[in-house]
Design a protein around this motif. Structure first.
Motif, short mmCIF file in Angstrom:
data_model
loop_
_atom_site.label_atom_id
_atom_site.label_comp_id
_atom_site.label_asym_id
_atom_site.label_seq_id
_atom_site.Cartn_x
_atom_site.Cartn_y
_atom_site.Cartn_z
N VAL A 166 -24.14 16.13 4.80
CA VAL A 166 -24.52 16.33 3.40
C VAL A 166 -26.04 16.34 3.26
O VAL A 166 -26.61 17.16 2.53
N GLY A 167 -26.70 15.44 3.98
CA GLY A 167 -28.15 15.31 3.86
C GLY A 167 -28.90 16.56 4.28
O GLY A 167 -29.89 16.94 3.64
N ILE A 168 -28.45 17.23 5.35
CA ILE A 168 -29.18 18.41 5.81
C ILE A 168 -29.06 19.55 4.80
O ILE A 168 -30.00 20.31 4.58
N GLY A 186 -22.41 15.64 16.06
CA GLY A 186 -21.46 14.63 15.63
C GLY A 186 -20.15 14.70 16.40
O GLY A 186 -19.57 13.67 16.76
N ARG A 187 -19.67 15.91 16.67
CA ARG A 187 -18.43 16.05 17.45
C ARG A 187 -18.61 15.52 18.87
O ARG A 187 -17.69 14.93 19.44
N ARG A 188 -19.79 15.75 19.43
CA ARG A 188 -20.02 15.29 20.80
C ARG A 188 -20.10 13.77 20.88
O ARG A 188 -19.59 13.16 21.82
N LEU A 189 -20.74 13.15 19.89
CA LEU A 189 -20.90 11.70 19.91
C LEU A 189 -19.64 10.97 19.45
O LEU A 189 -19.52 9.77 19.69
N THR A 190 -18.74 11.67 18.79
CA THR A 190 -17.47 11.06 18.37
C THR A 190 -16.29 11.77 19.03
O THR A 190 -15.28 12.02 18.39
N HIS A 191 -16.45 12.08 20.32
CA HIS A 191 -15.40 12.82 21.04
C HIS A 191 -14.11 12.03 21.18
O HIS A 191 -13.07 12.58 21.48
N PRO A 243 -28.04 10.28 0.80
CA PRO A 243 -26.70 10.56 1.33
C PRO A 243 -26.41 9.82 2.64
O PRO A 243 -25.29 9.33 2.84
N VAL A 244 -27.41 9.75 3.51
CA VAL A 244 -27.22 9.03 4.78
C VAL A 244 -27.04 7.54 4.52
O VAL A 244 -26.17 6.88 5.11
N PHE A 262 -22.23 10.59 10.32
CA PHE A 262 -22.41 12.03 10.47
C PHE A 262 -21.92 12.80 9.24
O PHE A 262 -22.39 13.91 8.98
N GLY A 263 -20.98 12.22 8.50
CA GLY A 263 -20.64 12.82 7.22
C GLY A 263 -21.83 12.82 6.28
O GLY A 263 -22.11 13.81 5.61
N GLY A 264 -22.55 11.70 6.24
CA GLY A 264 -23.76 11.64 5.41
C GLY A 264 -24.86 12.55 5.91
O GLY A 264 -25.60 13.16 5.13
#
Length: 292
Positions: A217-219, A276-281, A168-169, A212-214
């Motif tokens: 899903v991956g987790i 992901g939200r923090r890194l894509t603020h 997925p990643v 981060f979408g991948g």
């Protein structure tokens, strides 16, 4: 000749305060909705537990049979007993260690392979066909391969977890890299930047939302496969303990394992989403959006 006086200017602090007040001002319905969302979520969970309790207490047997199901109170009692047992926490730590190890390996190698396949024709031709043949194979089907390859069950379960999250990643990263507009890369090259500068300034930041979408899903897939692997060939862990409870018909213990898996999966997924939200603020967010 009369001197020309400049018009009085407002203090900067007042301007900043007014801008901040305008930015923070939202319609009253939106504020009420934001405050009600946690309440609605708690009520939704309580409603589901209430329905479960009623179906099991009344021994409902319609199309589905609930007479064999443990009630919410039975599961809660068993869960409280497990929390006081050191073996339960050992199982939790074993499953978390396997998840974290396999998922981190999949995140690093999946992003690297996705960027390589998305950016390089040579990489796409050399490793792309192999990856596409392996990608449809379910990770849990690789349990016999893991048993043959690795000397211990622990390494084999980590391998299964890694494989589940890797593809997925990889796919999400590859699509995100190929979807980037070439104008940004051309701008960096025009200003004298090299390939590494393009990778660090354009490719990775631009592909982060897709990556981060991948990862999200991956987790989730990792939890499915690590629990299955623990049930098949594990010696410790939540999946192993849940299967052992099933073999001795300890149904409250089985549901305690299911609840534990759900809570741990929700916790790890939330961590990935918040990171992901923090890194894509810098991305625009929908007003009132929150982590689900």
């Amino acid at each position: 000749m009369s001197a020309v006086t400049a018009p009085p200017t407002k203090p900067r602090k007042a301007n900043k305060a007014s801008k901040a007040s305008k930015a923070s001002a939202r319609p009253a319905p939106a504020r009420r909705t934001a405050r009600l969302r946690p309440v609605v979520r708690v009520l939704s969970l309580l409603a589901a537990l209430t329905v479960w309790q009623l179906l099991t207490t009344l021994d409902v047997q319609l199309w589905l049979r609930f007479d064999q199901f443990p009630s919410v109170t039975d599961v809660a009692r068993e869960f409280g007993q497990r929390l006081a047992d050191g073996a339960y926490w050992q199982d939790v730590s074993d499953s978390l260690r396997r998840i974290v190890t396999g998922f981190l390996l999949a995140a690093v190698l999946g992003v690297a392979a996705g960027v390589a396949v998305g950016r390089s024709r040579w990489a796409a031709d050399l490793i792309g066909p192999v990856l596409e043949v392996l990608r449809p194979v379910p990770a849990i089907a690789l349990v016999p391969v893991a048993i043959l390859l690795f000397p211990s069950n622990e390494q084999g379960i980590v391998f299964i977890t890694f494989t589940a999250a890797f593809f997925p990643v990889l796919v999400a990263t590859r699509h995100a890299v190929r979807a980037l507009a070439p104008v940004w890369e051309e701008a960096v090259l025009t200003m004298g930047g090299g390939r590494w500068r393009v990778l660090a300034s354009v490719v990775l930041p631009g592909a982060l939302p897709g990556i981060f979408g991948g990862l999200s899903v991956g987790i989730g897939v990792s939890w499915i496969c690590v629990i299955s692997a623990e049930m098949i060939s594990g010696e410790y862990g939540i999946g192993y303990r849940t299967w052992q409870d099933y073999t001795v018909l300890d149904y409250p213990g089985v549901f305690t394992g299911i609840v534990s898996i759900g809570m741990l999966g929700w916790l790890t997924s939330t961590v990935v989403e918040l990171l992901g939200r923090r890194l894509t603020h810098w991305l625009p967010r929908r007003e009132g959006s929150a982590t689900s």
